[in-house]
Design a protein around this motif. Structure first.
Motif, PDB file in Angstrom:
ATOM      1  N   GLY A 103      33.390  37.059 103.621  1.00 19.72           N
ATOM      2  CA  GLY A 103      34.136  36.047 102.892  1.00 19.72           C
ATOM      3  C   GLY A 103      33.553  35.751 101.523  1.00 19.72           C
ATOM      4  O   GLY A 103      32.552  36.325 101.097  1.00 19.72           O
ATOM      5  N   LEU A 104      34.212  34.823 100.822  1.00 15.75           N
ATOM      6  CA  LEU A 104      33.793  34.389  99.492  1.00 15.75           C
ATOM      7  C   LEU A 104      33.304  32.950  99.560  1.00 15.75           C
ATOM      8  O   LEU A 104      33.802  32.156 100.360  1.00 15.75           O
ATOM      9  CB  LEU A 104      34.961  34.492  98.511  1.00 15.75           C
ATOM     10  N   ASN A 135      39.850  36.173 102.324  1.00 11.35           N
ATOM     11  CA  ASN A 135      38.733  35.235 102.478  1.00 11.35           C
ATOM     12  C   ASN A 135      38.833  34.557 103.843  1.00 11.35           C
ATOM     13  O   ASN A 135      39.244  33.398 103.949  1.00 11.35           O
ATOM     14  CB  ASN A 135      38.748  34.196 101.356  1.00 11.35           C
TER      15      ASN A 135
END
Length: 625
Positions: free
Chosen positions: A621-622, A418
């Motif tokens: 990313g998250l 992430n």
């Protein structure tokens, strides 16, 4: 005039096929347009969008570009998504002209099985032919198919060799991140195999100047590998002299192409290696002469095997394609094909391809006449008939696994990194106990076509209820990796039932018709466990959910004292130095079973194994919800 070209890849849950999504068609066509119509602006959808991003993201980009024309390159793996995406774009750009071209545009295709008002013109023919007339204002022959307007190129209108523009030198084609590139040297094929669409309307084979290849090798030092687009490279009248020319260059570029091997002697095989060929595709299809004859494939399989052996002994890596289901073959005779290849030492080279009953091919006509069972939507797989039963394809796949020791199943783990500087959002992180899952945020918040959901589960009953609502309303044009964090054993059967209850017909399921239910589901589940005991419990209980063991300070010692190399592992931040020696020893042959929270540690692991860790100039990313 501005033209935007779009070519979408075959998608899977791990983006395993994006490196094969080369925008070669759009590069060739736009090169031709720029050479002959300099006032026309040609754009190609950026690769990060085409290969990774959602239909919503692509639509936003197309609208922002405001093109006059959008051209979709249509293959069997992307045509349904193309139709969906073109409808989304049409809703925002009512005046844009939308064109569909590519191999999938043929009568019998799903693209022409019903009326598609979102598409203005379907093109059955070469792109240069169409745009020469379209941009010059000349008449084009159209036919009506299910109220769709289809431009059809005749066999007398083939583009001449001198009018085909090589796109790399025209600066319309880029190399891939691994330094590889495609070079077209041939259009057309001298053979007329009944299952193949390639030679339709091709009255002759057109060979492009061989200097296209040699000039690229000489002048583009950054290129490491060239895939030569030529369905039968060895059938050129200048085959031997071309090999000698390549050998004399003493170059370091790895070459790859397709050939028939029935005329490959030991001397020619050595010459091919010296010329730079390090890998080849060979379409053997079957060892049964009757089956080969039934599909108009006039070749001697025994001579093909001799040529294959010569190439293997010369050090060239081979992919030997075989196709179960051909008329004249049956379960017993095709088992013999597999056994003969394995007994000759070619087991590692075999690639089993299900027979496709493609629109526009001679075998499609025969299938309909003989009332053969096959899929009427992509990928058009043959199912049953001609002495084959529906279960035979799976039986042959299992037999091949037993003979070769290699599984056709591809294992993967989702991306757990992430990065703080991510440019795109690939998924959401949330707690399942929240009153409502953020389903409505996926289309607006998640930028990628594969959606990762990282879910903490505290209350199992609440989780099943929320999962049921989510899957019922989920956009099934996406693929999903659902990662579950819980100390409880989940009810695998309940999750399977929910997925089965709400799954709709989709390409991914059809593509995996011969595989397990879990492999063909658009929803893949992973359970992160934090003890060896819990992991072993999940392995016993789960058939659908994939258990993964987290490596942290609590589990490290237990992992190090066990002898295994096939337990999926998730390495916590900072743990790689502690488990490095174990991973390099136990997982050196299957690194796909290891995932990392830390991107730098993941890169270090692959580098320590002597493998390239390919990094893109953008991160995914998250987002915490």
């Amino acid at each position: 005039m501005k033209i935007l070209f779009i070519q979408l890849p075959l998608i899977d849950h791990s983006y395993g096929y994006v490196n094969g999504n080369i925008d070669y068609a759009s590069a060739v066509i736009s090169s031709y347009i720029k050479k002959n119509f300099n006032d026309v602006i040609c754009r190609t959808l950026p690769s990060v969008l085409s290969n990774f991003c959602s239909d919503e993201m692509i639509t936003k980009y197309a609208v922002s570009e405001s093109p006059d024309v959008i051209c979709f390159t249509s293959y069997l793996w992307n045509v349904e998504r193309n139709l969906r995406l073109s409808g989304m774009i049409r809703d925002s750009l009512d005046s844009v002209l939308i064109l569909f071209g590519g191999p999938e545009i043929s009568e019998g295709s799903i693209a022409l099985s019903s009326h598609h008002p979102e598409v203005d013109i379907f093109i059955s023919g070469e792109g240069e032919w169409f745009f020469e007339s379209f941009l010059s204002g000349r008449d084009i022959r159209y036919i009506n198919v299910e109220n769709n307007s289809v431009a059809v190129q005749s066999g007398q209108e083939l583009v001449s060799e001198e009018n085909i523009v090589e796109p790399l030198s025209a600066n319309r084609l880029n190399t891939l991140v691994d330094g590889s590139v495609f070079i077209e040297l041939t259009r057309g094929c001298p053979y007329k195999c009944s299952y193949c669409f390639y030679s339709k309307n091709q009255q002759k084979v057109r060979e492009l100047p061989f200097t296209i290849l040699t000039d690229v090798i000489k002048n583009r030092k950054e290129i490491k590998e060239i895939y030569i687009l030529s369905p039968t490279f060895d059938r050129s009248k200048d085959f031997i002299s071309n090999l000698k020319t390549l050998k004399s260059m003493n170059h370091q570029v790895n070459l790859h192409t397709e050939i028939r091997t029935d005329r490959i002697t030991p001397e020619i095989a050595e010459l091919m290696y010296d010329a730079g060929f390090r890998s080849l595709e060979v379409g053997l299809q079957s060892m049964n002469k009757k089956a080969l004859g039934s599909v108009q494939r006039d070749t001697d399989p025994e001579k093909e095997l001799d040529g294959i052996e010569n190439l293997a002994e010369a050090g060239i890596d081979l992919k030997i394609g075989i196709i179960p289901g051909l008329p004249g073959d049956d379960l017993k005779s095709f088992i013999k094909t597999i056994d003969v290849l394995c007994d000759r030492g070619f087991g590692d080279f075999i690639e089993l391809y299900p027979l496709m009953i493609l629109p526009g091919t001679a075998i499609r006509e025969k299938s309909e006449k003989d009332k053969i069972s096959f899929q009427n939507k992509p990928p058009y797989y043959f199912i049953e008939g001609w002495n084959f039963k529906a279960e035979n394809i799976k039986q042959l796949s299992l037999h091949m696994e037993k003979k070769t020791g290699m599984s056709a199943k591809v294992f993967y783990l989702p991306d757990f990194t992430n990065p703080s500087d991510s440019l795109f959002t690939r998924g959401l992180v949330f707690n399942s106990d929240t009153s409502t899952w953020p389903v409505n945020k996926i289309s607006s918040e998640v930028d990628t076509i594969v959606t990762d959901l990282h879910i903490t589960v505290n209350d199992a009953e609440s989780f099943y209820s929320q999962l049921n609502q989510f899957i019922e309303g989920a956009d099934q044009g996406r693929l999903y990796n659902i990662v579950l964090y819980t100390g409880d054993l989940l009810d695998d059967a309940s999750i399977i039932k929910i997925v089965k209850d709400y799954e709709k017909d989709n390409f991914y399921r059809r593509l995996n018709v011969f595989n397990s239910f879990s492999e063909g589901a658009i929803f893949h589940f992973f359970h992160i466990t934090e003890s060896m005991t819990k992991y072993l419990d999940t392995v016993k209980k789960y058939s659908f959910i994939n258990p993964v063991l987290k490596v942290n300070n609590s589990t490290l010692n237990e992992i190090l004292k066990n002898d295994f190399n096939d337990i999926p592992l998730l390495i916590e931040n900072g743990m790689y130095p502690e488990i490095k020696e174990f991973l390099l020893s136990a997982y050196n042959e299957n690194p796909e079973y290891v995932a990392f929270k830390n991107e730098n540690e993941m890169e270090a692991f692959y580098n320590d194994l002597g493998l390239d860790a390919v990094k893109f100039p953008f991160n995914f990313g998250l987002k915490q919800i």
